[in-house]
Design a protein around this motif. Structure first.
Motif, PDB file in Angstrom:
ATOM      1  N   TYR A  34       0.823  -1.209   0.000  1.00 26.82           N
ATOM      2  CA  TYR A  34       0.000   0.000   0.000  1.00 26.82           C
ATOM      3  C   TYR A  34       0.861   1.265   0.000  1.00 26.82           C
ATOM      4  O   TYR A  34       0.541   2.249  -0.682  1.00 26.82           O
ATOM      5  N   SER A  60      -5.622   1.882   7.948  1.00 26.55           N
ATOM      6  CA  SER A  60      -6.347   2.626   6.929  1.00 26.55           C
ATOM      7  C   SER A  60      -5.571   2.600   5.613  1.00 26.55           C
ATOM      8  O   SER A  60      -4.440   3.090   5.535  1.00 26.55           O
ATOM      9  N   LYS A  61      -6.190   2.071   4.568  1.00 25.63           N
ATOM     10  CA  LYS A  61      -5.539   2.017   3.259  1.00 25.63           C
ATOM     11  C   LYS A  61      -5.292   3.423   2.712  1.00 25.63           C
ATOM     12  O   LYS A  61      -4.252   3.688   2.108  1.00 25.63           O
ATOM     13  N   VAL A  62      -6.237   4.320   2.942  1.00 26.62           N
ATOM     14  CA  VAL A  62      -6.097   5.694   2.455  1.00 26.62           C
ATOM     15  C   VAL A  62      -4.906   6.372   3.123  1.00 26.62           C
ATOM     16  O   VAL A  62      -4.121   7.073   2.470  1.00 26.62           O
ATOM     17  N   SER A  63      -4.755   6.168   4.435  1.00 24.04           N
ATOM     18  CA  SER A  63      -3.636   6.768   5.165  1.00 24.04           C
ATOM     19  C   SER A  63      -2.300   6.250   4.649  1.00 24.04           C
ATOM     20  O   SER A  63      -1.348   7.022   4.476  1.00 24.04           O
TER      21      SER A  63
END
Length: 259
Positions: free
Chosen positions: A76, A138-141
């Motif tokens: 990620y 959190s993938k977004v983080s």
């Protein structure tokens, strides 16, 4: 050209040993190329990032084999790092050479100070590590952290581990796993950066110098990895930090004197 080939080979050999032993010291390469050898900025960054890619591949393999790698977390971060690296290259090209060099020297100086302060504190025990942060779930983080860190690294020419290792360790990742993740991530940052800066290079026989970088880095990183258990990383870190602070401070002073 023979003299320059040998200097770049020796520089990569030296820094490769440091990277193999401790994963630190990569930020010395652009300092040597730009500040001491006075090579063109973008050519120097292309050479440096190629070395980071080679060292990252070798180092990440050793850490993966020893079980110190979180592939999911690294994936990620790396997805975010691809556009981040390209953004950093574009930003570097847009600003004047003088400003880009100053950013490089300031970031290296800050890295040296950070490394010195961390080394003075000594290594943390595993029991003292902070609890795992929710940001890591959190993938977004993770994508955002990968993007920002890659943009800073590709813009300034600094290696990925010097920025991400302390961040990940403070977020609750064990130091050895953090180093393994960052070595793998540094490959993802380096590859688009190499091609990006290579487009703006103007040196003759740059391919020959790229060859010197690869040869020196491979030999140095392997030697460093094999001898990592025989070296006291704490004292090595302090030595690198002091050398970095002194060198980058000198380069900043000279940059202003040349104005």
């Amino acid at each position: 050209m023979t003299y320059l080939f040998m200097i770049i080979l020796a520089s990569n050999l030296f820094v490769g040993i440091l990277l193999g032993v401790s994963s630190i010291g990569g930020f010395l390469l652009p300092l040597i190329f730009v500040g001491l050898l006075e090579l063109p900025l973008r050519d120097s960054l292309a050479l440096s990032f190629l070395s980071f890619a080679v060292a990252g591949i070798i180092g990440a393999y050793f850490y993966w084999k020893s079980g110190n790698m979180d592939i999911k977390l690294a994936t990620y971060l790396s997805i975010g790092s691809i556009p981040g690296a390209l953004i950093g290259v574009k930003l570097n090209v847009l600003i004047p050479d003088h400003a880009a060099k100053l950013l490089l020297y300031l970031f290296v100086l800050a890295s040296g100070i950070s490394l010195f302060l961390k080394s003075k504190k000594g290594d943390k025990k595993a029991s003292d590590a902070p609890p795992k942060s929710k940001l890591l779930d959190s993938k977004v983080s993770l994508l955002f952290i990968g993007l920002i860190s890659a943009a800073v690294c590709s813009l300034t020419g600094a290696g990925g581990p010097i920025l991400l290792v302390p961040l990940l360790s403070n977020l609750g990742i064990s130091i050895r796993v953090a180093v393994g993740i960052c070595l793998l991530n540094s490959v993802v940052i380096a590859i688009p950066s190499v091609f990006g800066y290579f487009q703006y290079s103007n040196m003759e026989n740059l391919e020959l110098l790229l060859t010197a970088s690869v040869i020196g880095q491979v030999i140095g990183t392997v030697i460093g990895s094999w001898s990592s258990n025989k070296v006291k990383v704490h004292y090595l870190s302090i030595s690198i930090a002091l050398l970095t602070v002194i060198s980058s401070t000198y380069m900043i002073i000279m940059l202003f004197l040349q104005q």
